[in-house]
Design a protein around this motif. Structure first.
Motif, mmCIF file in Angstrom:
data_model
loop_
_atom_site.group_PDB
_atom_site.id
_atom_site.type_symbol
_atom_site.label_atom_id
_atom_site.label_comp_id
_atom_site.label_asym_id
_atom_site.label_seq_id
_atom_site.Cartn_x
_atom_site.Cartn_y
_atom_site.Cartn_z
ATOM 1 N N GLN A 80 0.831 -1.199 0.000
ATOM 2 C CA GLN A 80 0.000 0.000 0.000
ATOM 3 C C GLN A 80 0.866 1.249 0.000
ATOM 4 O OE1 GLN A 80 -2.610 -0.304 3.381
ATOM 5 N NE2 GLN A 80 -3.782 -1.998 2.495
ATOM 6 N N GLN A 81 1.921 1.226 0.788
ATOM 7 C CA GLN A 81 2.834 2.367 0.848
ATOM 8 C C GLN A 81 3.508 2.580 -0.507
ATOM 9 O OE1 GLN A 81 6.238 1.682 3.316
ATOM 10 N NE2 GLN A 81 6.875 3.822 3.295
ATOM 11 N N ILE A 86 3.897 5.338 -5.905
ATOM 12 C CA ILE A 86 3.738 5.269 -7.367
ATOM 13 C C ILE A 86 2.724 6.310 -7.814
ATOM 14 C CG2 ILE A 86 2.801 3.845 -9.245
ATOM 15 C CD1 ILE A 86 4.054 1.418 -7.854
ATOM 16 N N ILE A 87 1.630 6.420 -7.083
ATOM 17 C CA ILE A 87 0.582 7.399 -7.401
ATOM 18 C C ILE A 87 1.151 8.818 -7.327
ATOM 19 C CG2 ILE A 87 -1.692 8.297 -6.728
ATOM 20 C CD1 ILE A 87 -1.618 5.375 -7.856
ATOM 21 N N GLU A 88 2.073 9.025 -6.400
ATOM 22 C CA GLU A 88 2.692 10.342 -6.255
ATOM 23 C C GLU A 88 3.737 10.609 -7.334
ATOM 24 O OE1 GLU A 88 4.185 10.450 -2.267
ATOM 25 O OE2 GLU A 88 2.188 10.275 -1.393
ATOM 26 N N LYS A 130 -7.227 6.032 -9.271
ATOM 27 C CA LYS A 130 -8.045 7.248 -9.400
ATOM 28 C C LYS A 130 -9.520 6.895 -9.521
ATOM 29 C CE LYS A 130 -4.694 10.296 -11.650
ATOM 30 N NZ LYS A 130 -4.380 11.000 -12.905
ATOM 31 N N ASN A 131 -9.836 5.852 -10.292
ATOM 32 C CA ASN A 131 -11.238 5.440 -10.440
ATOM 33 C C ASN A 131 -11.818 4.940 -9.126
ATOM 34 O OD1 ASN A 131 -11.224 6.078 -13.154
ATOM 35 N ND2 ASN A 131 -10.737 3.997 -13.794
ATOM 36 N N TYR A 137 -5.501 11.265 -3.962
ATOM 37 C CA TYR A 137 -4.026 11.183 -4.003
ATOM 38 C C TYR A 137 -3.409 12.573 -4.083
ATOM 39 C CZ TYR A 137 -4.069 12.186 -8.998
ATOM 40 O OH TYR A 137 -4.239 12.774 -10.210
ATOM 41 N N GLN A 138 -4.140 13.562 -4.637
ATOM 42 C CA GLN A 138 -3.599 14.916 -4.757
ATOM 43 C C GLN A 138 -3.582 15.629 -3.408
ATOM 44 O OE1 GLN A 138 -6.019 16.762 -7.739
ATOM 45 N NE2 GLN A 138 -4.873 15.859 -9.426
#
Length: 146
Positions: A80-81, A86-88, A130-131, A137-138
């Motif tokens: 998860q971390q 990755i999302i960042e 995102k979906n 995440y922002q």
């Protein structure tokens, strides 16, 4: 309660003991005079092939995936971390440096994430995230912590 691995070991041990007893009984009855040694080896191979098939089939048939569960919640805390990083937009090298591990370790975690979520690459991971969670995440909000 015993673990699934222990159950498998016990089953294999019992089957092996049964096969050994059968062959010892055959030796006592002097059947070895009528059969070649190659036939005995073939019989042993067939018995273990059938036993392996039966044991593996029974173990895999019990594992029914829960279709209602959220695949994101099946990720470990470390996965998860790493997904969050990755999302960042962090690279594998940056993620490895932040976690004080080798890049290959991060790649292994990422491959596990892809497998658990049914993804192929980072772009799919970001889009799926995102979906599922929207634009949290922002705002640096971690939806896994709730």
């Amino acid at each position: 309660m015993t673990s699934p691995t222990t159950r498998i070991i016990i089953k294999i041990s019992l089957i092996t003991a049964g096969v050994i007893l059968l062959f010892e009984a055959a030796n006592l009855l002097l059947l070895y005079k009528y059969f070649k040694f190659d036939y005995y080896l073939s019989a042993v191979a067939v018995v273990f092939l059938v036993a392996g098939y039966v044991i593996s089939r029974n173990n895999y048939s019990r594992k029914v995936p829960d279709t209602d569960s959220d695949p994101f919640m099946e990720l470990t805390a470390k996965e998860q971390q790493i997904l969050q990083l990755i999302i960042e937009g962090k690279s594998n090298k940056e993620i490895a440096a932040m976690n004080f591990v080798e890049v290959s370790t991060i790649k292994t975690h990422i491959n596990n994430i892809y497998a658990k979520l049914g993804l192929k690459n980072r772009k799919e991971a970001i889009n799926t995230y995102k979906n599922r969670f929207g634009d949290t995440y922002q705002a640096n909000i971690h939806p896994f912590s709730t």
